[in-house]
Design a protein around this motif. Sequence first.
Motif, PDB file in Angstrom:
ATOM      1  N   PHE A   1      27.094  57.462  53.429  1.00 32.85           N
ATOM      2  CA  PHE A   1      26.625  57.940  54.800  1.00 32.85           C
ATOM      3  C   PHE A   1      27.211  57.341  55.947  1.00 32.85           C
TER       4      PHE A   1
ATOM      5  N   THR B   1      22.437  49.641  63.599  1.00 35.39           N
ATOM      6  CA  THR B   1      23.454  49.403  64.035  1.00 35.39           C
ATOM      7  C   THR B   1      23.668  49.996  65.453  1.00 35.39           C
TER       8      THR B   1
ATOM      9  N   VAL C   1      21.644  58.399  65.737  1.00 36.32           N
ATOM     10  CA  VAL C   1      21.966  59.091  64.488  1.00 36.32           C
ATOM     11  C   VAL C   1      20.864  58.476  63.320  1.00 36.32           C
TER      12      VAL C   1
ATOM     13  N   PHE D   1      31.694  48.258  60.109  1.00 31.12           N
ATOM     14  CA  PHE D   1      32.150  48.967  61.186  1.00 31.12           C
ATOM     15  C   PHE D   1      33.698  48.945  60.707  1.00 31.12           C
TER      16      PHE D   1
ATOM     17  N   GLU E   1      15.244  58.045  54.204  1.00 33.20           N
ATOM     18  CA  GLU E   1      14.581  58.394  52.713  1.00 33.20           C
ATOM     19  C   GLU E   1      13.404  58.611  52.882  1.00 33.20           C
TER      20      GLU E   1
ATOM     21  N   PHE F   1      18.120  54.161  58.226  1.00 36.71           N
ATOM     22  CA  PHE F   1      19.313  53.659  58.527  1.00 36.71           C
ATOM     23  C   PHE F   1      19.635  54.547  59.916  1.00 36.71           C
TER      24      PHE F   1
ATOM     25  N   THR G   1      21.700  54.530  63.687  1.00 35.80           N
ATOM     26  CA  THR G   1      23.138  53.916  64.801  1.00 35.80           C
ATOM     27  C   THR G   1      22.653  54.601  65.822  1.00 35.80           C
TER      28      THR G   1
ATOM     29  N   ARG H   1      19.053  58.638  59.627  1.00 37.99           N
ATOM     30  CA  ARG H   1      18.940  58.831  57.935  1.00 37.99           C
ATOM     31  C   ARG H   1      17.632  58.349  57.626  1.00 37.99           C
TER      32      ARG H   1
ATOM     33  N   VAL I   1      17.332  49.535  58.673  1.00 33.13           N
ATOM     34  CA  VAL I   1      18.656  48.858  59.188  1.00 33.13           C
ATOM     35  C   VAL I   1      19.412  49.726  60.215  1.00 33.13           C
TER      36      VAL I   1
ATOM     37  N   SER J   1      12.782  54.281  53.625  1.00 37.45           N
ATOM     38  CA  SER J   1      14.043  53.595  54.350  1.00 37.45           C
ATOM     39  C   SER J   1      14.636  54.005  55.555  1.00 37.45           C
TER      40      SER J   1
ATOM     41  N   TYR K   1      27.448  48.009  54.133  1.00 38.44           N
ATOM     42  CA  TYR K   1      27.447  48.227  55.528  1.00 38.44           C
ATOM     43  C   TYR K   1      28.838  47.610  56.118  1.00 38.44           C
TER      44      TYR K   1
END
Lengths: 340, 340, 340, 340
Positions: B162, D210, D223, B297, D227, D162, D164, D225, D208, D160, B295
């Motif tokens: 992703f 970022t 953004v 960048f 699960e 993820f 950003t 995601r 998690v 979970s 993960y």
Amino acid sequence: MIKVAINGYGTIGKRVADAVAAQPDMEIVGVSKTRPSGEAYIANERGYPLYIADITKKGAFDEAGIAVAGDVEGMLRQCDVVVDATPGGVGKANKALYELYNVKAIWQGGEKHEIAGISFNSSCNYQDAYGADFVRVVSCNTTGLCRIIKLADEAYGVKSVFATMVRRGSDPGGIKKGPVDAIVLNPVSIPSHHGPDLNTVLPSIDIVTTAMIVPTTFMHMHVIRMELAQEATREGVLDLIRKHPRIGIVKGSTGITSTAELRELASDMGRPRGDLWESCVFEDSVAVGKNNELYLFQAIHQEADVVVENVDAIRAMMKAADSAEESIRMTNEALGLKAI
Amino acid sequence: MIKVAINGYGTIGKRVADAVAAQPDMEIVGVSKTRPSGEAYIANERGYPLYIADITKKGAFDEAGIAVAGDVEGMLRQCDVVVDATPGGVGKANKALYELYNVKAIWQGGEKHEIAGISFNSSCNYQDAYGADFVRVVSCNTTGLCRIIKLADEAYGVKSVFATMVRRGSDPGGIKKGPVDAIVLNPVSIPSHHGPDLNTVLPSIDIVTTAMIVPTTFMHMHVIRMELAQEATREGVLDLIRKHPRIGIVKGSTGITSTAELRELASDMGRPRGDLWESCVFEDSVAVGKNNELYLFQAIHQEADVVVENVDAIRAMMKAADSAEESIRMTNEALGLKAI
Amino acid sequence: MIKVAINGYGTIGKRVADAVAAQPDMEIVGVSKTRPSGEAYIANERGYPLYIADITKKGAFDEAGIAVAGDVEGMLRQCDVVVDATPGGVGKANKALYELYNVKAIWQGGEKHEIAGISFNSSCNYQDAYGADFVRVVSCNTTGLCRIIKLADEAYGVKSVFATMVRRGSDPGGIKKGPVDAIVLNPVSIPSHHGPDLNTVLPSIDIVTTAMIVPTTFMHMHVIRMELAQEATREGVLDLIRKHPRIGIVKGSTGITSTAELRELASDMGRPRGDLWESCVFEDSVAVGKNNELYLFQAIHQEADVVVENVDAIRAMMKAADSAEESIRMTNEALGLKAI
Amino acid sequence: MIKVAINGYGTIGKRVADAVAAQPDMEIVGVSKTRPSGEAYIANERGYPLYIADITKKGAFDEAGIAVAGDVEGMLRQCDVVVDATPGGVGKANKALYELYNVKAIWQGGEKHEIAGISFNSSCNYQDAYGADFVRVVSCNTTGLCRIIKLADEAYGVKSVFATMVRRGSDPGGIKKGPVDAIVLNPVSIPSHHGPDLNTVLPSIDIVTTAMIVPTTFMHMHVIRMELAQEATREGVLDLIRKHPRIGIVKGSTGITSTAELRELASDMGRPRGDLWESCVFEDSVAVGKNNELYLFQAIHQEADVVVENVDAIRAMMKAADSAEESIRMTNEALGLKAI
């Protein structure tokens, strides 16, 4: 060989270091840094001995794998001249140190005129710095103003100047300073301090300036209006500029109308760091009004134009070249600077 | 010597030209331009014969003092391979011309996979292009994804990816495209087209991508999450990256946390145009989660990373190097590319 | 009630619509849109009958759940005056249509003076538009220049004007236009077209203007230098400005030095869309030089300042107010506009 | 009537003040400011009694013509609850004062969880704050994550997450902070602190995150995601969002794909200050993958989304509404908030 140290290996300091190292009559004996940043790696890679202000921080440099040659005092013991390129206002505190180690010193435009008593631009007052111990190279904007105003004044006489400086918000490598989306009057009052600063180099010029900051990184832009004492023509002015060793012309046929395209051109030309040491007058902007007003736009690369002035200041202070013409020629040749 | 022509001497074309000219086994026989811009001056200065698409416009070049060698057809007669670096979508129309003049051709990622039938990344599928007549080098973003995903897939197996691409709005030399102050979803739908584009090179990867555009010029930034099939450690991943010839590491000790500082470093390193041909993974970002999610960048220099891929594609098509390793080594050495 | 239609419900059109709807002597009989965008939803929500240029596209509006009242011809049948706020250059093609339906029409500054033969600013030449069929409201920048120059000229006589316009790259809601990081000379030649445009309203003013574009969205900034015929004082000028119904003063005590802070203030004041219909002169910038040169900075909200001028133009053309003073008072009161 | 004081009448404080003043069961008894800025004028204009931290500075307010009601201690004597909207990190030092004056206090997300022991989001844990003396409203980004993750977790179970966060560099009214032209990893390490911050409200979520900063002012973009534990469909998710009182949907038919266009829409809708108190999910982005991964983009207005949460927190602490549903309904109605 003139032994030069750079106190403050940052945006200006690293450029002056490379320019000095390229001169046939000068060498870099040391540069200084406070933290083990990317620029410290570069100093190592270029082979410039790296000195640090606070020797107790050597451990941090060791950890980062960066070689340290000693402390700033050690650097000052090696040099004839130190170029102080520390952040604006910091250089003042260093003066006592330079006096203690009995080295000649150059400050940048972020410091006040009084720090050295001589404010310098090689196209205007090279002789004032001849043999001097302390000299201040004026800021990038004042340097840009000095060059073009002196040129016009010598040729036509300048009765008055009105200039607006549209300044970049941050250098390209900066991430903290803004603005992001604003036009900031800086200062909001008129006139700005740039006129009096120009007068430290060219005392007799009658000048009013205004300044603002905008969200861009590449260059400053100056809009200049000068009332000339004698009749002038557009072609005459362009001819004068073409002959000036530190003012270039952005030709209309290039289609370039912006700072961004201009830096792209410098980059394409192979200039180190894409630097434009010369002032960049836009050919198509040069116009002469009915009462002999001269109008023009010039772009000023804030990171670069003072670099060559620092090199000339070193030569003047060390009496290594007798005239501005001689020093400018040497500096330009060593850098391969042929104004655009 | 492999004779190379560049059709479209712009942002990518001028960089490929310089990279080709630096190779010991290649030479530039011509570059093309439609208008007498600043880049046309540079072509003359570099000594690249300049051809123009529409020979009736030669007068405009003459007026600007730019030497023209002939028309594009004339250029195609001189070359073994043409690198088409015309704006996205334009390259398609040129295919018939390349077939007519019987030259091998490389297109960029702005064209569709079908134009060549082979989409290329030298770290992934060099052999697919071996001896081929038509090859498409994938876009800067897909190139960046290909390199890191292939590396992880070979070492650990990649179960799914992703990735979010935060893209620059304009190249540094551009003045027309925005946005000025916005985050633009481009596309607004999820997934974006970048996943399928990666699959033209690495068909078996299960990938979902999203993309947006922001007001910056220096680089794209990728946020990547990969589910690995086998156990991995942060250090193990960093070791793999350190050995990769086209992926660099932005060390934590440099203090660099942004695209702007990274380009400043490249500029300070003396890279031509400050170019970063390698993908730039931020050391401190690399992390492995409890279920072997990796993960990181990585910053991608949109103007540069495909340049070296074009050079390798030329060698593959001309059978001038038998393996990716050999070509990559030759290309990197000629450019002095030692990944950061 | 004067029946007003808005052809082009975009950045300017939607603001004029709301301003018209707020007037006691006017009503909106229709607005037009070409696509079912967010602005089309707003038209429905505000209760403005929505007309579309191409009635065959009604299906797209239906799908988006947006009610359509008919086509533009239908709208023109309902109105006394149409305000053409279509993109610059498009309005010209509409003139025949307006003549066919025998409606009075107002164009914006993106069209040429000749389209109407009368260029309008309510503080300068209200009477010129009295009873006229066709009028052009000058652009936001020219409007800003007109107001302050007329004020100074009436009080002191203006011998010459030199003005620099630092313009926003895009409106806040725009995402396509740049620049992202550049100062763009637009035009690169001096003088720019703004001087001659001012002369369509104030023919006797001797004016030279220059203009550039920077990466910001909020407002334009003007730097103005005027040579006055009679002696002036800073306080005298500030007093005149304080009395002007369409020029506000950004007080020094607010600490505001930028366009961004100024729009924040307008937003905090509850102005619809944060609009500043008035020119905004920075109090601390106003200065008078030794030869009676007047200097000042003024910020111009490009989306808003012409809105109130359109309303006054309607009244002049419909002979609904006999003097500029009367119309300006009515417009300002209806909008709650008390200049900052 | 609940008596509310706002300590720190800045970007957040001024919005909370207006939102509180609009509630039928609350009133503003005072707001505080340290300097006589534009915001201080607004406080006077709105009729909020203005208190200042350092009463010795009253002279500066007097000079600026701004009425001062007393010092902050005086303000605290009037209120039941104080909303601390001072800059991040400053609020901590105020706790002792609030305890001394025995007032309930709310802090913002710039302070640590420990300051209050309860981190709050009205859609997630209203009851935790019921009757509490000290509450912390989580940051704008965490608020945005809380709303959507809680919604998905209740409906499908979230295995979970993820996410950003692409964050704005400065608020629209700011002029000091950058970056001007950079993507800044903030932090450069993965994961960022936003996941643990979400866990102060929703402890069981495996997340998690970022984060990076880009040169824009209007909104953050997320953004996401997730699960999901149970099967989901795109339509099902959109239906859930449509029913949520604090999450809006940016319809595809509006053509809106950016933060800039979204704020323009809010402005056109007549929202005060163009504020979007709701999270804004882009309809066209919502997608469900083959393994029940939910993907979406949501824009978060950093100045606004926490405002309504502060109002609900007041009601919870004062036991003025028994359930989140009741308070949210009251808050939304008073503000006219019908999610887009």
